[in-house]
Design a protein around this motif. Structure first.
Motif, PDB file in Angstrom:
ATOM      1  N   GLU A 155       0.850  -1.188   0.000  1.00 32.58           N
ATOM      2  CA  GLU A 155       0.000   0.000   0.000  1.00 32.58           C
ATOM      3  C   GLU A 155       0.888   1.241   0.000  1.00 32.58           C
ATOM      4  N   GLN A 156       0.287   2.384  -0.294  1.00 32.50           N
ATOM      5  CA  GLN A 156       1.037   3.636  -0.375  1.00 32.50           C
ATOM      6  C   GLN A 156       0.431   4.672   0.561  1.00 32.50           C
ATOM      7  N   VAL A 157       1.310   5.486   1.149  1.00 30.58           N
ATOM      8  CA  VAL A 157       0.878   6.551   2.052  1.00 30.58           C
ATOM      9  C   VAL A 157       1.523   7.854   1.603  1.00 30.58           C
ATOM     10  N   PHE A 158       0.699   8.852   1.269  1.00 30.49           N
ATOM     11  CA  PHE A 158       1.200  10.182   0.938  1.00 30.49           C
ATOM     12  C   PHE A 158       0.970  11.125   2.121  1.00 30.49           C
ATOM     13  N   GLY A 159       1.530  12.315   2.026  1.00 27.94           N
ATOM     14  CA  GLY A 159       1.349  13.319   3.061  1.00 27.94           C
ATOM     15  C   GLY A 159       2.366  13.251   4.184  1.00 27.94           C
ATOM     16  N   LEU A 160       3.479  12.513   3.973  1.00 27.57           N
ATOM     17  CA  LEU A 160       4.489  12.353   5.012  1.00 27.57           C
ATOM     18  C   LEU A 160       5.780  13.089   4.705  1.00 27.57           C
ATOM     19  N   SER A 161       6.185  13.044   3.437  1.00 25.99           N
ATOM     20  CA  SER A 161       7.460  13.598   3.002  1.00 25.99           C
ATOM     21  C   SER A 161       7.321  13.972   1.535  1.00 25.99           C
ATOM     22  N   ASP A 162       8.429  14.394   0.897  1.00 25.36           N
ATOM     23  CA  ASP A 162       8.324  14.733  -0.519  1.00 25.36           C
ATOM     24  C   ASP A 162       8.169  13.493  -1.390  1.00 25.36           C
ATOM     25  N   HIS A 163       8.475  12.319  -0.833  1.00 27.02           N
ATOM     26  CA  HIS A 163       8.188  11.048  -1.481  1.00 27.02           C
ATOM     27  C   HIS A 163       7.114  10.318  -0.674  1.00 27.02           C
ATOM     28  N   GLY A 164       6.308   9.529  -1.357  1.00 25.18           N
ATOM     29  CA  GLY A 164       5.338   8.708  -0.666  1.00 25.18           C
ATOM     30  C   GLY A 164       6.000   7.496  -0.025  1.00 25.18           C
ATOM     31  N   ALA A 165       5.357   6.974   0.992  1.00 23.34           N
ATOM     32  CA  ALA A 165       5.828   5.754   1.648  1.00 23.34           C
ATOM     33  C   ALA A 165       5.135   4.543   1.037  1.00 23.34           C
ATOM     34  N   PHE A 166       5.840   3.414   1.047  1.00 25.17           N
ATOM     35  CA  PHE A 166       5.227   2.120   0.772  1.00 25.17           C
ATOM     36  C   PHE A 166       5.189   1.313   2.063  1.00 25.17           C
TER      37      PHE A 166
END
Length: 260
Positions: free
Chosen positions: A237-248
């Motif tokens: 899954e992917q998570v945005f809103g944390l850093s300039d790159h998204g997390a997996f």
């Protein structure tokens, strides 16, 4: 193998902690996930992460300027790290550009200067969960503008592949700075037994709001790779809103009958 022995991981470039929500997410979820594989970790991030996790493996790459301007800030060690509350049974740092203990002050005025002043490394650790051992690795690969391959990337992917081919079975996460399907991506797959673990439905890892491009460009440059024998990566899954790159986020399990 029972679900309790499956490993839950996070891949994220934290951008030197520039966006506080990245570190907040890690701290809030340190008991939900078993291992965090991070890039662009600097000294003040490492201090906090070492407090928050039982095991914090940080590998330096360069001295980077951490500040709001050319005159307001300081030089700080920057690198990659793997963080877990599980037993970490072994660690290793394999440099494919530069070497341990010889950090230089990053000069980002040209690709040639970046190559001369920034080391590149594969950080590796073995983690035990129950009776099962997992090998994890991370890197922050050679940067290029606009995702176009450079001769530095061509040389570095070959050197990196020689390291990877000696690691056995592992899960490999990082900010690779090359797009899915591109020249360097295909070369990595051709030089190793790795294959992509991130489903094709994900086509971008640049945060549409926090990255400097502000959603104007999509680029799939953060990846999770895995070998064909030892492990299976699933529930990505992917998570945005944390850093300039998204997390997996993802789960890892042994392939049935793949290992003794």
């Amino acid at each position: 193998m029972s679900e309790e022995n499956h490993l839950k991981i996070v891949q994220l470039n934290i951008c030197r902690g520039k966006h506080p929500q990245a570190m907040e997410f890690i701290k809030a979820n340190r008991d939900k996930f078993d291992a965090f594989l991070l890039q662009e970790v600097v000294e003040h991030n490492q201090i906090q992460l070492a407090r928050d996790f039982r095991n914090a493996y940080f590998v330096p790459m360069t001295k980077a300027w951490d500040g709001i301007s050319e005159t307001q800030g300081r030089w700080t060690t920057s690198g990659v790290g793997i963080y877990t509350n599980l037993p970490m049974t072994s660690v290793a740092a394999h440099y494919y550009v530069g070497e341990y203990g010889r950090l230089q002050h990053l000069d980002d005025t040209s690709l040639e200067c970046i190559d001369a002043t920034k080391s590149r490394v594969v950080a590796v650790c073995d983690i035990a969960i129950g009776s099962i051992g997992y090998r994890l690795a991370t890197t922050h690969f050679t940067w290029v503008p606009k995702g176009e391959p450079s001769d530095f990337q061509r040389a570095d992917v070959w050197r990196m592949a020689q390291i990877l081919n000696g690691l056995g079975e592992f899960v490999f996460c990082g900010d690779f700075n090359f797009p899915r399907g591109g020249e360097i991506y295909q070369k990595l797959l051709a030089l190793t037994s790795l294959h992509a673990a991130v489903p094709a439905r994900f086509d971008n890892t640049l945060d549409p709001e926090l990255h400097k491009l502000n959603g104007k460009v999509k680029a799939m440059i953060d990846h999770i790779f895995v070998g064909v024998v030892g492990y299976e990566v699933y529930d990505v899954e992917q998570v945005f809103g944390l850093s300039d790159h998204g997390a997996f986020t993802a789960k890892v399990r042994e392939r049935v009958g793949s290992m003794p």
